[in-house]
Design a protein around this motif. Structure first.
Motif, PDB file in Angstrom:
ATOM      1  N   ILE A   1      53.877  40.537  21.746  1.00 38.48           N
ATOM      2  CA  ILE A   1      52.992  40.961  22.830  1.00 38.48           C
ATOM      3  C   ILE A   1      54.269  41.525  23.669  1.00 38.48           C
ATOM      4  CG2 ILE A   1      52.255  38.696  23.808  1.00 38.48           C
ATOM      5  CD1 ILE A   1      50.059  40.598  23.972  1.00 38.48           C
ATOM      6  N   ASP A   2      54.284  42.435  24.688  1.00 31.43           N
ATOM      7  CA  ASP A   2      55.388  42.804  26.096  1.00 31.43           C
ATOM      8  C   ASP A   2      55.413  42.251  26.871  1.00 31.43           C
ATOM      9  OD1 ASP A   2      53.493  44.460  26.121  1.00 31.43           O
ATOM     10  OD2 ASP A   2      54.978  45.887  25.667  1.00 31.43           O
ATOM     11  N   ILE A   3      54.855  42.635  28.146  1.00 33.62           N
ATOM     12  CA  ILE A   3      54.353  41.786  29.944  1.00 33.62           C
ATOM     13  C   ILE A   3      53.527  43.153  29.594  1.00 33.62           C
ATOM     14  CG2 ILE A   3      55.010  41.846  32.475  1.00 33.62           C
ATOM     15  CD1 ILE A   3      57.863  41.093  31.818  1.00 33.62           C
ATOM     16  N   SER A   4      53.362  44.146  29.468  1.00 31.76           N
ATOM     17  CA  SER A   4      52.420  44.720  29.905  1.00 31.76           C
ATOM     18  C   SER A   4      50.805  44.344  28.585  1.00 31.76           C
ATOM     19  CB  SER A   4      52.478  46.018  30.056  1.00 31.76           C
ATOM     20  OG  SER A   4      52.647  47.067  28.870  1.00 31.76           O
ATOM     21  N   GLY A   5      50.964  44.484  27.489  1.00 30.72           N
ATOM     22  CA  GLY A   5      49.686  43.438  27.199  1.00 30.72           C
ATOM     23  C   GLY A   5      49.585  41.887  27.762  1.00 30.72           C
ATOM     24  N   ILE A   6      50.573  41.316  27.997  1.00 33.25           N
ATOM     25  CA  ILE A   6      50.185  40.217  28.114  1.00 33.25           C
ATOM     26  C   ILE A   6      49.297  39.991  29.983  1.00 33.25           C
ATOM     27  CG2 ILE A   6      52.062  39.397  29.173  1.00 33.25           C
ATOM     28  CD1 ILE A   6      49.720  37.413  26.939  1.00 33.25           C
ATOM     29  N   ARG A   7      49.617  41.013  30.651  1.00 34.38           N
ATOM     30  CA  ARG A   7      49.206  41.056  31.625  1.00 34.38           C
ATOM     31  C   ARG A   7      47.263  41.955  31.691  1.00 34.38           C
ATOM     32  NH1 ARG A   7      54.111  42.955  35.464  1.00 34.38           N
ATOM     33  NH2 ARG A   7      54.654  41.459  36.250  1.00 34.38           N
ATOM     34  N   LYS A   8      47.402  42.690  30.728  1.00 33.53           N
ATOM     35  CA  LYS A   8      45.703  43.511  30.544  1.00 33.53           C
ATOM     36  C   LYS A   8      45.162  42.152  29.380  1.00 33.53           C
ATOM     37  CE  LYS A   8      43.948  46.972  27.415  1.00 33.53           C
ATOM     38  NZ  LYS A   8      44.047  47.688  26.048  1.00 33.53           N
ATOM     39  N   MET A   9      45.812  41.632  28.965  1.00 34.69           N
ATOM     40  CA  MET A   9      44.936  40.579  28.018  1.00 34.69           C
ATOM     41  C   MET A   9      44.332  39.164  29.419  1.00 34.69           C
ATOM     42  SD  MET A   9      46.073  39.832  24.364  1.00 34.69           S
ATOM     43  CE  MET A   9      45.365  38.435  24.525  1.00 34.69           C
ATOM     44  N   VAL A  10      45.052  38.977  30.463  1.00 39.54           N
ATOM     45  CA  VAL A  10      44.787  38.046  31.861  1.00 39.54           C
ATOM     46  C   VAL A  10      43.569  38.582  32.053  1.00 39.54           C
ATOM     47  CG1 VAL A  10      45.694  37.117  33.531  1.00 39.54           C
ATOM     48  CG2 VAL A  10      47.268  36.896  31.912  1.00 39.54           C
ATOM     49  N   MET A  11      43.813  40.452  32.271  1.00 38.22           N
ATOM     50  CA  MET A  11      43.053  40.477  33.364  1.00 38.22           C
ATOM     51  C   MET A  11      41.305  40.853  32.514  1.00 38.22           C
ATOM     52  SD  MET A  11      45.109  43.858  35.192  1.00 38.22           S
ATOM     53  CE  MET A  11      43.517  44.448  35.146  1.00 38.22           C
ATOM     54  N   GLU A  12      41.561  40.772  30.876  1.00 34.89           N
ATOM     55  CA  GLU A  12      40.220  40.587  30.738  1.00 34.89           C
ATOM     56  C   GLU A  12      40.199  39.718  29.984  1.00 34.89           C
ATOM     57  OE1 GLU A  12      41.976  42.729  26.882  1.00 34.89           O
ATOM     58  OE2 GLU A  12      41.731  45.040  28.176  1.00 34.89           O
ATOM     59  N   LYS A  13      40.532  38.518  30.827  1.00 34.13           N
ATOM     60  CA  LYS A  13      39.799  37.437  30.613  1.00 34.13           C
ATOM     61  C   LYS A  13      40.074  36.078  29.225  1.00 34.13           C
ATOM     62  CE  LYS A  13      36.917  37.042  34.519  1.00 34.13           C
ATOM     63  NZ  LYS A  13      38.255  36.845  35.592  1.00 34.13           N
ATOM     64  N   LYS A  14      40.881  36.888  28.073  1.00 35.47           N
ATOM     65  CA  LYS A  14      41.529  36.750  26.760  1.00 35.47           C
ATOM     66  C   LYS A  14      41.885  35.790  27.270  1.00 35.47           C
ATOM     67  CE  LYS A  14      40.503  41.325  24.805  1.00 35.47           C
ATOM     68  NZ  LYS A  14      41.299  42.122  23.780  1.00 35.47           N
ATOM     69  N   VAL A  15      43.259  35.539  28.442  1.00 39.53           N
ATOM     70  CA  VAL A  15      43.752  33.880  28.197  1.00 39.53           C
ATOM     71  C   VAL A  15      42.792  34.198  29.701  1.00 39.53           C
ATOM     72  CG1 VAL A  15      46.192  33.580  29.234  1.00 39.53           C
ATOM     73  CG2 VAL A  15      45.772  35.310  28.118  1.00 39.53           C
ATOM     74  N   ALA A  16      43.237  32.031  29.916  1.00 42.65           N
ATOM     75  CA  ALA A  16      42.557  31.665  30.827  1.00 42.65           C
ATOM     76  C   ALA A  16      42.978  30.311  30.790  1.00 42.65           C
ATOM     77  CB  ALA A  16      40.801  31.522  30.397  1.00 42.65           C
TER      78      ALA A  16
END
Length: 350
Positions: A287-302
């Motif tokens: 995954i790239d940086i933009s994709g991982i930031r999106k996952m954090v915003m969507e609370k998939k990464v917590a």
């Protein structure tokens, strides 16, 4: 007469590289095939592998070699594009979690580091040692305390942290690497001002927990140039000499950035980053940086994964080529991550 006997699982079982078809060969090692998105069979194969150990026995008692020599050569030759890709490059590894608590996994990590060094990579090992610190605090009748996932570090705790990480864990790792055939140099952030710390904004609650204010990697370059493996404990001091307990993930990320490392690897107790935290089969391989930031915003990464992801993103923003969060519970996960195209977790790219 005595000879050295290598008591090890056959190489093709320990290092299950993807079979490279002749049409796949790329003479430019900078452009390796994209990471495979197929379900990984490598982790299962590695989990069955035993760590290598070398003993000296009489020649008459040596067992017959079971793996054909040609098979061993074929497996080694398949690693060539990966070795070419990373040879001479700095790889920073943060070591902790299950890989530190299990003797078998610890041996696996140590052997992987020595092998990578032998084939021309420049590994740097950064470590913490939370469970060991907790054990010694409890021996002293001092209950470990945490605030927002970080260790509350009063004066006594700081003294124990420094003694355990720098004096015990660090030197134990150095000894293990040396015994495995490498040459390790033990350091902490204080040595040659490698890391300069400052208090965290939450210092009133956390005490002597530090952030990295500055990195001076000058001490590491000659160590690596001479073929040694730096082993770094995440203890640092501020401008006035006050000791601080620095998060090992953060220290590894900042050292990787200062060194212009090719790769940052965080060994963890999870498979990597999951698309669905409740589905262990939903591993995100790349995954790239933009994709991982999106996952954090969507609370998939917590939870505890957020600071690890932030560490990776920060190092990538400062020039590190790739950062990986890998499963340290899998034997030889470092080799799987670096010397195969499937990897052993999640790779984040810039």
């Amino acid at each position: 007469m005595v000879v050295a006997q290598t008591t090890t699982t056959p190489l093709c079982g320990r290092l299950p590289f993807r079979s490279l078809h002749k049409d796949d060969f790329n003479p430019n090692p900078s452009f390796l095939p994209a990471r495979s998105t197929r379900p990984s069979s490598l982790a299962a194969a590695a989990a069955d592998a035993a760590s290598a150990s070398i003993t000296t026995v009489p020649a008459s008692s040596l067992p017959a070699v079971q793996t054909p020599a040609q098979a061993r050569v074929d497996i080694l030759s398949e690693s060539l594009p990966f070795i070419q890709r990373f040879r001479g490059k700095t790889i920073v590894v943060k070591y902790g979690g299950a890989a530190m608590k299990s003797a078998a996994l610890q041996s696996s990590v140590i052997n992987d580091l020595v092998l990578l060094s032998c084939v021309g990579l420049r590994p740097v090992l950064v470590h913490g040692g939370g469970p060991e610190i907790n054990s010694w605090l409890l021996r002293l009748g001092h209950e470990p305390q945490f605030h927002n996932g970080l260790r509350v570090t009063d004066a006594l705790t700081m003294e124990v942290v420094e003694m355990v990480l720098v004096g015990k864990v660090n030197k134990s790792l150095v000894s293990l690497i040396n015994s495995a055939g490498g040459t390790a140099v033990g350091l902490c952030g204080k040595d040659a001002r490698l890391l300069t710390a400052r208090p965290t904004p939450d210092a009133a609650a956390l005490g002597f927990v530090g952030e990295v204010a500055r990195v001076d990697p000058g001490i590491l370059r000659p160590v690596l140039a001479d073929g040694h493996i730096p082993v770094i404990a995440s203890v640092a001091a501020d401008e006035n000499g006050q000791s601080y307990n620095v998060n090992a993930d953060t220290a590894a990320g900042e050292i990787a950035a200062a060194m212009g490392a090719e790769k940052l690897i965080l060994l963890t107790d999870v498979a990597g980053i999951l698309e669905d935290r409740n589905d262990p089969n939903s591993l995100v391989k790349e995954i790239d940086i933009s994709g991982i930031r999106k996952m954090v915003m969507e609370k998939k990464v917590a939870g505890g994964m957020i600071p690890k992801v932030n560490c990776c993103v920060r190092s990538l923003a400062q020039g590190v080529r790739t950062a990986s969060i890998i499963d340290g519970r899998v034997p030889h996960s470092l080799l799987l991550e670096i010397l195969t195209d499937e990897g052993a977790g999640t790779m984040i790219t810039g």
